[in-house]
Design a protein around this motif. Structure first.
Motif, PDB file in Angstrom:
ATOM      1  N   TYR A 213       5.231   3.613  -1.562  1.00 13.76           N
ATOM      2  CA  TYR A 213       5.650   4.841  -0.875  1.00 13.76           C
ATOM      3  C   TYR A 213       7.167   5.022  -0.897  1.00 13.76           C
ATOM      4  O   TYR A 213       7.661   6.128  -0.721  1.00 13.76           O
ATOM      5  CB  TYR A 213       5.128   4.838   0.568  1.00 13.76           C
ATOM      6  CG  TYR A 213       3.624   4.708   0.633  1.00 13.76           C
ATOM      7  CD1 TYR A 213       2.803   5.636   0.006  1.00 13.76           C
ATOM      8  CD2 TYR A 213       3.014   3.637   1.292  1.00 13.76           C
ATOM      9  CE1 TYR A 213       1.420   5.509   0.034  1.00 13.76           C
ATOM     10  CE2 TYR A 213       1.641   3.501   1.332  1.00 13.76           C
ATOM     11  CZ  TYR A 213       0.846   4.436   0.704  1.00 13.76           C
ATOM     12  OH  TYR A 213      -0.521   4.307   0.726  1.00 13.76           O
TER      13      TYR A 213
ATOM     14  N   ASP B 119       5.118  12.503   1.868  1.00  7.02           N
ATOM     15  CA  ASP B 119       4.202  11.886   2.834  1.00  7.02           C
ATOM     16  C   ASP B 119       3.343  10.832   2.111  1.00  7.02           C
ATOM     17  O   ASP B 119       2.822  11.118   1.024  1.00  7.02           O
ATOM     18  CB  ASP B 119       3.307  12.978   3.443  1.00  7.02           C
ATOM     19  CG  ASP B 119       2.499  12.463   4.617  1.00  7.02           C
ATOM     20  OD1 ASP B 119       1.867  11.392   4.491  1.00  7.02           O
ATOM     21  OD2 ASP B 119       2.502  13.125   5.677  1.00  7.02           O
TER      22      ASP B 119
ATOM     23  N   ARG C  26       0.413  10.101   2.524  1.00 10.68           N
ATOM     24  CA  ARG C  26      -0.933  10.643   2.246  1.00 10.68           C
ATOM     25  C   ARG C  26      -0.962  11.398   0.920  1.00 10.68           C
ATOM     26  O   ARG C  26      -1.984  11.423   0.229  1.00 10.68           O
ATOM     27  CB  ARG C  26      -1.371  11.563   3.387  1.00 10.68           C
ATOM     28  CG  ARG C  26      -1.709  10.806   4.675  1.00 10.68           C
ATOM     29  CD  ARG C  26      -2.003  11.738   5.806  1.00 10.68           C
ATOM     30  NE  ARG C  26      -0.832  12.550   6.143  1.00 10.68           N
ATOM     31  CZ  ARG C  26      -0.783  13.411   7.145  1.00 10.68           C
ATOM     32  NH1 ARG C  26      -1.849  13.580   7.904  1.00 10.68           N
ATOM     33  NH2 ARG C  26       0.308  14.105   7.386  1.00 10.68           N
ATOM     34  N   HIS C  27       0.157  12.035   0.566  1.00 13.29           N
ATOM     35  CA  HIS C  27       0.205  12.729  -0.718  1.00 13.29           C
ATOM     36  C   HIS C  27       0.207  11.738  -1.883  1.00 13.29           C
ATOM     37  O   HIS C  27      -0.371  12.017  -2.951  1.00 13.29           O
ATOM     38  CB  HIS C  27       1.434  13.644  -0.790  1.00 13.29           C
ATOM     39  CG  HIS C  27       1.267  14.913  -0.011  1.00 13.29           C
ATOM     40  ND1 HIS C  27       1.673  15.040   1.296  1.00 13.29           N
ATOM     41  CD2 HIS C  27       0.701  16.105  -0.349  1.00 13.29           C
ATOM     42  CE1 HIS C  27       1.385  16.259   1.728  1.00 13.29           C
ATOM     43  NE2 HIS C  27       0.789  16.928   0.759  1.00 13.29           N
TER      44      HIS C  27
ATOM     45  N   MET D 234      -1.308   8.805  -1.752  1.00 16.55           N
ATOM     46  CA  MET D 234      -2.715   8.383  -1.800  1.00 16.55           C
ATOM     47  C   MET D 234      -3.575   9.446  -2.494  1.00 16.55           C
ATOM     48  O   MET D 234      -4.440   9.124  -3.320  1.00 16.55           O
ATOM     49  CB  MET D 234      -3.233   8.126  -0.381  1.00 16.55           C
ATOM     50  CG  MET D 234      -2.536   6.967   0.339  1.00 16.55           C
ATOM     51  SD  MET D 234      -2.962   6.877   2.101  1.00 16.55           S
ATOM     52  CE  MET D 234      -4.697   6.452   2.030  1.00 16.55           C
TER      53      MET D 234
ATOM     54  N   ASP E  36      -5.731   2.324   2.056  1.00 14.27           N
ATOM     55  CA  ASP E  36      -4.308   2.028   2.190  1.00 14.27           C
ATOM     56  C   ASP E  36      -4.097   0.580   2.641  1.00 14.27           C
ATOM     57  O   ASP E  36      -4.636   0.165   3.675  1.00 14.27           O
ATOM     58  CB  ASP E  36      -3.697   2.996   3.205  1.00 14.27           C
ATOM     59  CG  ASP E  36      -2.179   2.935   3.205  1.00 14.27           C
ATOM     60  OD1 ASP E  36      -1.614   2.276   2.315  1.00 14.27           O
ATOM     61  OD2 ASP E  36      -1.573   3.566   4.098  1.00 14.27           O
TER      62      ASP E  36
ATOM     63  N   VAL F 205      -5.693  15.425   1.450  1.00 18.84           N
ATOM     64  CA  VAL F 205      -5.088  14.488   2.402  1.00 18.84           C
ATOM     65  C   VAL F 205      -5.834  14.388   3.729  1.00 18.84           C
ATOM     66  O   VAL F 205      -5.767  13.342   4.401  1.00 18.84           O
ATOM     67  CB  VAL F 205      -3.606  14.865   2.678  1.00 18.84           C
ATOM     68  CG1 VAL F 205      -2.770  14.724   1.430  1.00 18.84           C
ATOM     69  CG2 VAL F 205      -3.520  16.280   3.245  1.00 18.84           C
TER      70      VAL F 205
ATOM     71  N   LEU G  11      -8.024  11.254   4.237  1.00 15.49           N
ATOM     72  CA  LEU G  11      -7.451   9.930   3.987  1.00 15.49           C
ATOM     73  C   LEU G  11      -7.069   9.225   5.280  1.00 15.49           C
ATOM     74  O   LEU G  11      -6.847   9.866   6.312  1.00 15.49           O
ATOM     75  CB  LEU G  11      -6.222  10.072   3.076  1.00 15.49           C
ATOM     76  CG  LEU G  11      -6.513  10.683   1.703  1.00 15.49           C
ATOM     77  CD1 LEU G  11      -5.218  10.914   0.945  1.00 15.49           C
ATOM     78  CD2 LEU G  11      -7.448   9.773   0.908  1.00 15.49           C
ATOM     79  N   LYS G  12      -6.989   7.888   5.200  1.00 17.80           N
ATOM     80  CA  LYS G  12      -6.666   7.088   6.379  1.00 17.80           C
ATOM     81  C   LYS G  12      -5.440   6.224   6.084  1.00 17.80           C
ATOM     82  O   LYS G  12      -5.582   5.065   5.670  1.00 17.80           O
ATOM     83  CB  LYS G  12      -7.856   6.218   6.765  1.00 17.80           C
ATOM     84  CG  LYS G  12      -9.080   7.029   7.188  1.00 17.80           C
ATOM     85  CD  LYS G  12     -10.200   6.147   7.649  1.00 17.80           C
ATOM     86  CE  LYS G  12     -11.385   6.999   8.106  1.00 17.80           C
ATOM     87  NZ  LYS G  12     -12.489   6.210   8.648  1.00 17.80           N
ATOM     88  N   PRO G  13      -4.258   6.783   6.283  1.00 21.79           N
ATOM     89  CA  PRO G  13      -3.045   5.991   6.015  1.00 21.79           C
ATOM     90  C   PRO G  13      -2.771   5.006   7.144  1.00 21.79           C
ATOM     91  O   PRO G  13      -3.271   5.163   8.267  1.00 21.79           O
ATOM     92  CB  PRO G  13      -1.964   7.072   5.957  1.00 21.79           C
ATOM     93  CG  PRO G  13      -2.462   8.142   6.866  1.00 21.79           C
ATOM     94  CD  PRO G  13      -3.960   8.146   6.743  1.00 21.79           C
TER      95      PRO G  13
ATOM     96  N   ASN H 185       6.358   7.379  11.125  1.00 20.51           N
ATOM     97  CA  ASN H 185       4.918   7.183  11.347  1.00 20.51           C
ATOM     98  C   ASN H 185       4.627   6.093  12.373  1.00 20.51           C
ATOM     99  O   ASN H 185       3.502   5.576  12.442  1.00 20.51           O
ATOM    100  CB  ASN H 185       4.244   6.816  10.019  1.00 20.51           C
ATOM    101  CG  ASN H 185       4.300   7.947   9.011  1.00 20.51           C
ATOM    102  OD1 ASN H 185       3.500   8.873   9.062  1.00 20.51           O
ATOM    103  ND2 ASN H 185       5.265   7.884   8.099  1.00 20.51           N
TER     104      ASN H 185
END
Length: 474
Positions: free
Chosen positions: A89, A97, A99-100, A102, A115, A246, A249-251, A334
């Protein structure tokens, strides 16, 4: 490769012999003295190599490479899951982000993504519980960096019991992914490929030859550098497509993301009796202190082989100082996500399965530095080695092809080198032989008269003995 024993280990770091110029840069940098230069080429002693990547980093001729999996390997499976390391990242510009990133992994060919930062949040909780439990062992050492684990196995075998038997976030994420796609989605495990997106060769090797566990949960490791241009392309030109992905997804939280940089793991665990050390040579200094018993008041050591942490891995793309800053910003942005992660259904199920976070076998030492299995023979070799060391110049110049004089002495007693490999010892020997030749040249058979012959030789080189002085003095 040079082999001390008939034993094979998996290594991701390989030598391109045709590119090697025998410059000896790598032998001076290797933390386990695993490289020798012979006949103008480097050779890796595989029993000692820990795949830390220092030789890859230092080689000016790109003669050391990392062999890893590629995206082509995804074709061997019907369903592929990506496990992105938190270090990925920090490779992209600020404002991207996680998530983007991912979502971009899904866009370039993966079917699912778990993740590793998400798993790091859960592993941090397990480590807190483990170091809070009563134990005579102090300090515990993190098992997250596989190069450090191998360093301990090879160079500090007495410290293997200090390695905390909690799995790394990489392997915990793999357990979560396997359970999700096989139990929840009903897929056949043989059809599922689980791929770690790796910042370093150490983790590539750990995927193929894990320490502390026998499972083969992870199918392979793909370098960050391989997926980086494809992800960047998606981030630059397919933003709307990624926006639609996104939401599912589970960041991980900011604390999980922070594992990418030195100090992030300790921050995730919390507490005050911990230290963080990065850079393999600094790690060695700390481990030497642990051996001396100087750190018994410390609970936990976060140790990472690369300077700056995983962001400094040789399979990353960006400058590690820049990525460390980006990761710090992402971690701050985050930070409030941790409660959400720990309350997530998938996280709760994972936390209830202790087996997903524990080593299932002890980590064994690799005492490759011992001189012989027979103690009496080993002692004799040690005494011989000490005598050789005293006789060597002690300059540690590396011209013999070993990293220092002690390593050359060790090679000599192992039968892998000769004292005359030392250029200074060779020069001494040549001078000694020249003197002996001169002495022999001065000698003549007794019947020819030894003294007269000597006088003739001295005259020949312009000297005059008392017996051959000019007649003018008479």
């Amino acid at each position: 490769m040079l082999k001390v024993k008939n034993q094979q280990y998996f290594h991701s770091v390989h030598l391109m012999e045709d590119k090697c110029k025998g410059c000896v840069n790598c032998i001076k940098r290797c933390p386990t003295e695993a490289i020798r230069v012979r006949d103008g080429k480097a050779h890796i002693i595989e029993e000692r190599c820990i795949d830390c990547g220092e030789c890859v980093r230092i080689c000016p001729n790109q003669a050391k490479i990392v062999v890893a999996d590629t995206l082509e390997n995804l074709k061997a499976y019907k369903y592929n899951v990506a496990l992105p390391a938190p270090a990925i990242y920090g490779q992209f510009r600020e404002g991207i982000d996680p998530r983007h990133v991912m979502a971009a992994l899904l866009a370039i060919g993966f079917d699912d993504v778990v993740d590793v930062a998400f798993a790091a949040d859960l592993v941090g909780k397990k480590i807190r519980e483990a170091i809070s439990a009563p134990s005579e062992i102090r300090p515990f050492i993190s098992s997250a960096c596989p190069a450090v684990v191998r360093l301990i196995q090879v160079r500090f075998p007495n410290l293997v019991e200090h390695i905390l038997p909690v799995l790394s976030p990489m392997r915990a994420a793999a357990n979560i992914a396997r359970n999700h796609v096989t139990e929840k989605m009903g897929l056949d495990p043989k059809d599922v490929g689980v791929w770690f997106i790796s910042p370093c060769p150490g983790k590539v090797s750990a995927v193929n030859e894990p320490a502390g566990t026998e499972d083969n949960t992870i199918s392979g490791a793909i370098p960050i550098a391989e997926v980086y241009p494809l992800i960047r392309e998606k981030l630059n030109h397919n933003q709307e497509e990624l926006d639609q992905i996104v939401a599912d997804l589970k960041p991980g939280s900011g604390l999980g993301l922070g594992w990418a940089r030195s100090g992030g793991e300790n921050q995730s665990i919390g507490g005050s009796r911990q230290i963080a050390v990065d850079g393999i040579h600094s790690v060695i200094q700390i481990l030497e202190d642990v051996e001396r018993g100087k750190l018994s008041d410390i609970d936990y050591i976060e140790a990472q082989a690369c300077v700056g942490g995983c962001v400094g891995g040789v399979l990353t793309v960006e400058n590690s100082f820049i990525t460390r800053r980006r990761v710090r910003i992402l971690a701050t942005d985050n930070a409030g996500r941790l409660d959400g992660v720990l309350c997530d259904e998938m996280a709760c199920e994972a936390l209830d399965n202790e087996d997903w976070f524990r080593h299932d076998r002890p980590i064994e030492p690799r005492p490759t530095l011992k001189l012989d299995d027979d103690m009496a023979v080993a002692i004799r070799k040690m005494e011989q080695m000490e005598r050789i060391v005293e006789d060597l110049p002690g300059l540690d110049c590396g011209s013999c092809g070993a990293p220092n004089c002690r390593a050359l002495a060790e090679d000599v007693v192992r039968g892998l080198a000769n004292e005359m490999d030392c250029v200074f010892k060779l020069r001494e020997r040549v001078a000694q032989l020249a003197g002996e030749m001169m002495e022999l040249a001065e000698k003549a058979p007794p019947a020819m008269g030894h003294v007269e012959k000597k006088a003739e030789i001295e005259n020949a080189i312009g000297e005059h003995s008392a017996k051959t002085k000019p007649d003018t003095e008479k």
